[in-house]
Design an enzyme around this catalytic site. Sequence first.
Site, PDB file in Angstrom:
ATOM      1  N   SER A 193       0.791  -1.225   0.000  1.00 41.78           N
ATOM      2  CA  SER A 193       0.000   0.000   0.000  1.00 41.78           C
ATOM      3  C   SER A 193       0.824   1.277   0.000  1.00 41.78           C
ATOM      4  O   SER A 193       0.335   2.318  -0.409  1.00 41.78           O
ATOM      5  CB  SER A 193      -0.947   0.001   1.194  1.00 41.78           C
ATOM      6  OG  SER A 193      -0.226  -0.126   2.396  1.00 41.78           O
TER       7      SER A 193
ATOM      8  N   HIS B  96      -5.435  -3.928  -2.387  1.00 46.49           N
ATOM      9  CA  HIS B  96      -5.142  -2.946  -3.450  1.00 46.49           C
ATOM     10  C   HIS B  96      -5.054  -3.590  -4.824  1.00 46.49           C
ATOM     11  O   HIS B  96      -4.678  -2.919  -5.793  1.00 46.49           O
ATOM     12  CB  HIS B  96      -3.834  -2.215  -3.141  1.00 46.49           C
ATOM     13  CG  HIS B  96      -3.916  -1.413  -1.888  1.00 46.49           C
ATOM     14  ND1 HIS B  96      -4.408  -0.133  -1.843  1.00 46.49           N
ATOM     15  CD2 HIS B  96      -3.617  -1.734  -0.607  1.00 46.49           C
ATOM     16  CE1 HIS B  96      -4.400   0.321  -0.608  1.00 46.49           C
ATOM     17  NE2 HIS B  96      -3.911  -0.637   0.171  1.00 46.49           N
TER      18      HIS B  96
ATOM     19  N   LYS C 174     -11.850  -0.003  -1.150  1.00 45.76           N
ATOM     20  CA  LYS C 174     -10.989   0.546  -2.213  1.00 45.76           C
ATOM     21  C   LYS C 174     -11.759   0.429  -3.542  1.00 45.76           C
ATOM     22  O   LYS C 174     -12.711   1.173  -3.720  1.00 45.76           O
ATOM     23  CB  LYS C 174      -9.643  -0.152  -2.156  1.00 45.76           C
ATOM     24  CG  LYS C 174      -9.101  -0.069  -0.691  1.00 45.76           C
ATOM     25  CD  LYS C 174      -7.716  -0.436  -0.501  1.00 45.76           C
ATOM     26  CE  LYS C 174      -7.374  -0.655   0.970  1.00 45.76           C
ATOM     27  NZ  LYS C 174      -7.585   0.487   1.870  1.00 45.76           N
TER      28      LYS C 174
HETATM   29  C1  LIG Z   1      -3.163  -3.898   2.395  1.00 39.07           C
HETATM   30  C2  LIG Z   1      -4.344  -3.538   3.232  1.00 39.07           C
HETATM   31  N1  LIG Z   1      -5.017  -4.506   3.861  1.00 39.07           N
HETATM   32  C3  LIG Z   1      -6.079  -4.229   4.629  1.00 39.07           C
HETATM   33  C4  LIG Z   1      -6.520  -2.940   4.825  1.00 39.07           C
HETATM   34  C5  LIG Z   1      -7.651  -2.676   5.744  1.00 39.07           C
HETATM   35  O1  LIG Z   1      -8.819  -2.418   5.009  1.00 39.07           O
HETATM   36  P1  LIG Z   1      -9.979  -1.492   5.529  1.00 39.07           P
HETATM   37  O2  LIG Z   1      -9.435  -0.083   5.604  1.00 39.07           O
HETATM   38  O3  LIG Z   1     -11.014  -1.633   4.480  1.00 39.07           O
HETATM   39  O4  LIG Z   1     -10.397  -1.973   6.862  1.00 39.07           O
HETATM   40  C6  LIG Z   1      -5.857  -1.907   4.173  1.00 39.07           C
HETATM   41  C7  LIG Z   1      -6.324  -0.525   4.371  1.00 39.07           C
HETATM   42  O5  LIG Z   1      -5.705   0.441   4.173  1.00 39.07           O
HETATM   43  C8  LIG Z   1      -4.734  -2.208   3.358  1.00 39.07           C
HETATM   44  O6  LIG Z   1      -4.058  -1.243   2.746  1.00 39.07           O
END
Ligand SMILES: Cc1ncc(COP(=O)(O)O)c(C=O)c1O
Length: 404
Positions: A193, A221, A252
Amino acid sequence: MPNSTTSTTSAASILEKCVQFTRADEIKAQGLYPYFKPISESEDTVVVIEGKRRIMLGSNNYLGLTHHPKVLEAAARALHRYGSGCTGSRFLNGSLDLHVQLEGALAEFVGKEDCIVFSTGYGANLGLISGLVGRGEKVFLDKLDHACIVDGAKLSFGETDRFNHGDLATLERLLQRADPGKGKLVVVDGVYSMEGDIADVPGLLRLCRKYGAALAVDDAHALGVLGPNGEGTGAHFGLQDDVDIIAGTFSKSLASVGGFVAAPERVINYLRHHSRPFIFTAALPPANTAGVLAALEVLQVEPERRERLWKNARRLQEGLRSLGYSIGSTETPIVPVLVGPLDRTMVMWRNMFDAGVFTNPVVPPAVPTSQCRLRTSVMATHTEEQIDFCLDAFARIGRELGAI
Ligand SMILES: Cc1ncc(COP(=O)(O)O)c(C=O)c1O
């Protein structure tokens, strides 16, 4: 019995660090505090913050579906049919036919036997890892894995080993050392990310097969972004069937909130009955669930959105590189602009904000002190003019600050 003086002293000591924490106030006093900026209106690629329209160059709304008429209509219909919330756990009173439909649609889309929907993407990884990794078992994490993967491992009763980002030689050594008779799970982000690079799924699978580990890929992502139809990182490498478990989020490309885990039916059945972050929380609200179902459909019937996303990603990447910026090893619509020192990054964020461009500053502890950056990301719905406007701002401000 403690007297009243003793109890006051101990309460003060747990709270003392809060009083001592003044770093955020100092940054606010300099006018450089970038967090919690309230958006008062949003039109997809343009948002209003502090009364001014700004180009949103820092969302995860990759396909621009948060304002798609079909998504909005589906959410509104569900709101009126089922009400504003589920008021309980999936396990008890909170399951809707919509959840079951969404689980079926997601399982089919990512090519796994079954799926469960969580109330956040964070909860999906937390629930997957803590639910699956038991006492005596091991989980192996890339050091740049998302915080919810790290927290899932902490919540589990198993042991955790971490390897440097993408360092498969170290992963192999760790797998070699682990007890061959005990369960092993390797968990990686499909797309990282903060860097925008893609996990080496073929290499990871080779090691997992050799040492009897299962591979879980968090496609937060990657869903809607990678793969022939947006199915994710495994599909990008033609290895979707080999990836044992896929986790993902709805916050996302799927334009809402919530998350999921897709895997063989037996694994999902186990998680349904053992995953505490799934069981002990309220279910995803009706409007969100219906919105995600609609977004998943739009994602499949409007592939031109993914094409536009990639065109925009290349325009931004090439534009920044040609200005002289380093954007690291990104291969995706996540484009980190490496600025370096913290002070310069904060000033650059502020100047970009004032110029009408919203970006996300990423600073320690998320990244090393010398590698502060502005994380940018494009959407399918950005116009070329909007991207060029952002590039012009990066050119002018970067030169003023000596960043390029
Ligand atoms: C790689 C990754 N996994 C999980 C999440 C968590 O998702 P959520 O924000 O929808 O709870 C994020 C959020 O930024 C993320 O970037």
